[in-house]
Design a protein around this motif. Structure first.
Motif, short mmCIF file in Angstrom:
data_model
loop_
_atom_site.label_atom_id
_atom_site.label_comp_id
_atom_site.label_asym_id
_atom_site.label_seq_id
_atom_site.Cartn_x
_atom_site.Cartn_y
_atom_site.Cartn_z
N ASP A 66 0.70 -1.64 -0.56
CA ASP A 66 0.14 0.14 0.12
C ASP A 66 0.88 0.83 0.16
O ASP A 66 0.63 2.04 1.14
CB ASP A 66 -0.52 -0.06 0.88
N GLY A 67 1.97 1.10 -0.94
CA GLY A 67 2.65 2.83 -0.86
C GLY A 67 3.41 2.59 -0.42
O GLY A 67 4.73 3.93 0.38
N LEU A 68 3.80 1.23 0.80
CA LEU A 68 4.72 1.38 2.03
C LEU A 68 5.42 0.43 2.27
O LEU A 68 5.74 -0.77 1.49
CB LEU A 68 4.49 1.48 3.36
N GLN A 94 22.45 3.36 -14.82
CA GLN A 94 23.08 4.42 -13.91
C GLN A 94 22.27 4.99 -13.83
O GLN A 94 22.05 4.52 -12.53
CB GLN A 94 24.97 5.15 -14.49
N ALA A 95 21.92 6.52 -14.48
CA ALA A 95 21.00 7.29 -14.23
C ALA A 95 19.06 6.93 -14.04
O ALA A 95 18.66 5.68 -14.93
CB ALA A 95 20.66 8.35 -15.54
N ALA A 96 18.39 6.30 -13.26
CA ALA A 96 17.85 6.11 -12.00
C ALA A 96 16.03 6.71 -11.95
O ALA A 96 16.65 8.02 -10.84
CB ALA A 96 18.06 4.93 -12.02
N ALA A 97 15.05 6.93 -12.17
CA ALA A 97 14.15 7.46 -11.24
C ALA A 97 13.10 6.29 -10.17
O ALA A 97 12.84 5.17 -11.00
CB ALA A 97 13.34 8.13 -12.58
N ALA A 98 12.81 6.84 -9.60
CA ALA A 98 11.75 5.66 -8.34
C ALA A 98 10.35 6.56 -8.81
O ALA A 98 9.56 7.86 -9.05
CB ALA A 98 11.91 5.43 -7.11
N ALA A 99 9.24 6.01 -8.41
CA ALA A 99 7.97 6.33 -8.52
C ALA A 99 7.24 6.68 -6.97
O ALA A 99 7.83 5.09 -6.92
CB ALA A 99 6.88 6.26 -9.84
N TYR A 100 6.53 7.00 -6.05
CA TYR A 100 5.73 6.84 -5.29
C TYR A 100 4.56 6.89 -5.48
O TYR A 100 3.52 8.06 -6.78
CB TYR A 100 6.59 7.55 -4.37
N PRO A 101 3.88 6.53 -5.01
CA PRO A 101 1.93 7.20 -5.06
C PRO A 101 1.61 8.35 -4.46
O PRO A 101 2.39 9.37 -4.34
CB PRO A 101 1.55 5.72 -3.57
N PRO A 102 0.78 8.59 -5.63
CA PRO A 102 0.49 9.76 -4.36
C PRO A 102 -0.10 10.05 -3.36
O PRO A 102 -1.14 9.13 -2.50
CB PRO A 102 -1.03 10.08 -5.60
N GLY A 103 0.38 11.57 -3.57
CA GLY A 103 -0.13 11.92 -1.87
C GLY A 103 1.20 11.32 -0.68
O GLY A 103 1.31 11.98 0.75
N THR A 104 2.69 10.90 -1.60
CA THR A 104 2.96 10.65 -0.59
C THR A 104 4.22 11.60 -0.07
O THR A 104 4.40 12.42 -1.84
CB THR A 104 4.24 9.24 -1.45
N VAL A 105 4.18 11.36 0.77
CA VAL A 105 5.11 12.97 1.13
C VAL A 105 6.26 11.82 2.32
O VAL A 105 6.27 11.68 2.80
CB VAL A 105 4.28 13.69 2.34
N ARG A 107 9.66 11.54 4.02
CA ARG A 107 10.50 10.20 4.18
C ARG A 107 9.96 9.48 3.49
O ARG A 107 11.29 8.31 3.67
CB ARG A 107 10.78 9.75 6.00
N ASN A 108 8.52 8.87 3.61
CA ASN A 108 8.56 7.37 2.20
C ASN A 108 8.76 7.75 1.42
O ASN A 108 9.30 6.75 0.58
CB ASN A 108 6.95 7.29 2.32
N ALA A 109 8.89 8.88 0.44
CA ALA A 109 8.42 9.71 -0.59
C ALA A 109 10.14 9.04 -0.60
O ALA A 109 10.71 8.36 -2.50
CB ALA A 109 9.09 11.00 -1.24
N LYS A 110 11.20 9.81 0.16
CA LYS A 110 12.53 9.42 0.05
C LYS A 110 12.72 8.13 -0.05
O LYS A 110 14.54 7.72 -0.70
CB LYS A 110 13.33 10.56 1.24
N ALA A 111 12.34 7.28 1.26
CA ALA A 111 12.73 5.90 0.86
C ALA A 111 12.88 5.00 0.20
O ALA A 111 13.67 4.09 -0.93
CB ALA A 111 11.79 5.39 2.10
N PHE A 112 12.08 5.57 -1.10
CA PHE A 112 11.64 4.94 -3.27
C PHE A 112 13.33 5.09 -3.37
O PHE A 112 13.80 4.40 -3.55
CB PHE A 112 10.72 5.40 -2.91
N GLY A 113 13.55 6.09 -3.31
CA GLY A 113 14.55 6.50 -3.63
C GLY A 113 15.81 5.92 -2.71
O GLY A 113 16.93 5.10 -3.54
N ASN A 114 16.41 6.00 -2.25
CA ASN A 114 16.92 5.00 -1.11
C ASN A 114 17.63 3.87 -1.34
O ASN A 114 18.20 3.13 -1.56
CB ASN A 114 16.55 5.34 0.18
N VAL A 115 16.70 3.32 -2.05
CA VAL A 115 16.07 1.90 -2.52
C VAL A 115 17.08 1.24 -3.71
O VAL A 115 17.86 0.55 -3.52
CB VAL A 115 14.89 0.83 -1.86
N LEU A 116 16.66 2.80 -4.23
CA LEU A 116 17.80 2.47 -5.74
C LEU A 116 18.98 3.07 -4.85
O LEU A 116 20.01 2.21 -5.88
CB LEU A 116 17.32 4.09 -7.01
#
Ligand SMILES: Nc1ncnc2c1ncn2[C@@H]1O[C@H](COP(=O)(O)OP(=O)(O)OP(=O)(O)O)[C@@H](O)[C@H]1O
Ligand SMILES: [Mg+2]
Length: 282
Positions: A66-68, A94-105, A107-116
């Motif tokens: 559920d987006g977490l 090398q270059a990459a992007a991650a996505a987060y569900p709408p409304g995610t703000v 630390r949680n949005a940042k966590a998606f980037g940290n996985v990458l």
């Protein structure tokens, strides 16, 4: 507005690229998108023209819900395997992007980037899922409804910008629960049955109430917005018949690409391509 042929073709090309069978790494830089979903973790790779060239799809094994990100190490391990496989086939990611569900703000949005970061991908940007999907569909106006495994993302896009977003905890898991209860089978078997084209007309009446509930949630969110077309994406939107239920409940014309499951991940890779240029020129 129906989905145009080139969008459907790009999605089909991504589907074909997922096998990595005999894919030749192209000249020039590559752009990667990672979709960490409740049901699947998907990596998409495009070339500098936005053509899909490689990818991977793995069951997320409850590492994301559920987006977490519930199991950070689990999500990293799945992504590490995917990236190793694609790099092993000769693609230098090398270059990459991650996505987060709408409304995610925050630390949680940042966590998606940290996985990458953890798998040595260079995060050039984060994008919200509906905007990613709209890049593949080639639309600048309309409602994008992404019905995934655990959640349904609803977004209104106006002039290429997200004007409204919501994320609701309804998705394929709820369809599975209804089937599991009816047939007295485990959830994972219900999930398989749902994807079997031979069984889909038999089970449609059983799961129509779930689709109606999803559609009424969508209708509630779209109230007061001027929407011309509703675009259905996400794995649950693959089920034949869901579009008719959505049309009935929302009174909006519904368009669905040939393969809604792969739209958002591919869009994340396209956003990586777009954001890379901004990133490097900044
Ligand atoms: N052919 C199909 N028919 C019906 N449902 C399908 C089909 N293929 C996949 N699904 C369902 O789609 C869901 C996964 O979709 P998707 O990959 O869009 O979700 P996700 O991004 O992992 O989850 P979320 O966005 O909710 O975090 C699962 O519930 C799966 O059972
Ligand atoms: Mg999703």
């Amino acid at each position: 507005m129906p989905i145009n042929d080139s969008a459907n073709q790009r999605i089909a090309d991504f589907d074909a690229a997922l096998t990595l069978n005999g894919n030749q790494p192209p000249e020039g830089p590559l752009y990667t998108g990672v979709d960490l979903g409740t049901a699947y973790i998907v990596t998409a790779v495009v070339d500098r023209l936005g053509n899909p060239v490689a990818g991977a799809l793995t069951h997320s094994k409850s590492s994301v819900r559920d987006g977490l990100i519930l199991d950070y190490v689990g999500a990293v391990n799945i992504l590490r395997q995917q990236v190793a496989m694609i790099r092993g086939a000769g693609f230098s990611l090398q270059a990459a992007a991650a996505a987060y569900p709408p409304g995610t703000v925050g630390r949680n949005a940042k966590a998606f980037g940290n996985v990458l970061d953890s798998v040595r991908l260079e995060v050039v940007g984060l994008i919200d899922e509906p905007t990613a999907a709209s890049m593949v569909l080639g639309i600048t106006d309309g409602a994008v409804v992404d019905i995934g495994g655990g959640t349904t993302g609803i977004s209104v896009i106006k002039d290429g910008k997200v004007a409204y977003t919501a994320d609701e905890p309804t998705g394929g898991i709820h369809v599975d629960l209804v089937l599991a209860g009816h047939y007295k089978i485990p959830d994972y078997e219900a999930e398989k049955m749902k994807r079997d084209p031979e069984r889909q007309s038999e089970i449609l009446p059983l799961i129509t109430p779930v689709f109606e509930k999803m559609a009424s949630i969508v209708r509630k969110h779209l109230k007061g917005h001027q929407v011309g077309t509703l675009y259905l994406v996400g794995g649950t939107s693959c089920f034949p018949g869901i579009e008719a239920v959505m049309e009935m409940e929302t009174h909006l014309p519904v368009s669905r690409p040939d393969n809604p499951l792969l739209v958002t991940p591919l869009g994340i890779a396209l956003s990586c391509l777009e954001q890379s240029h901004n990133f490097r020129n900044a």
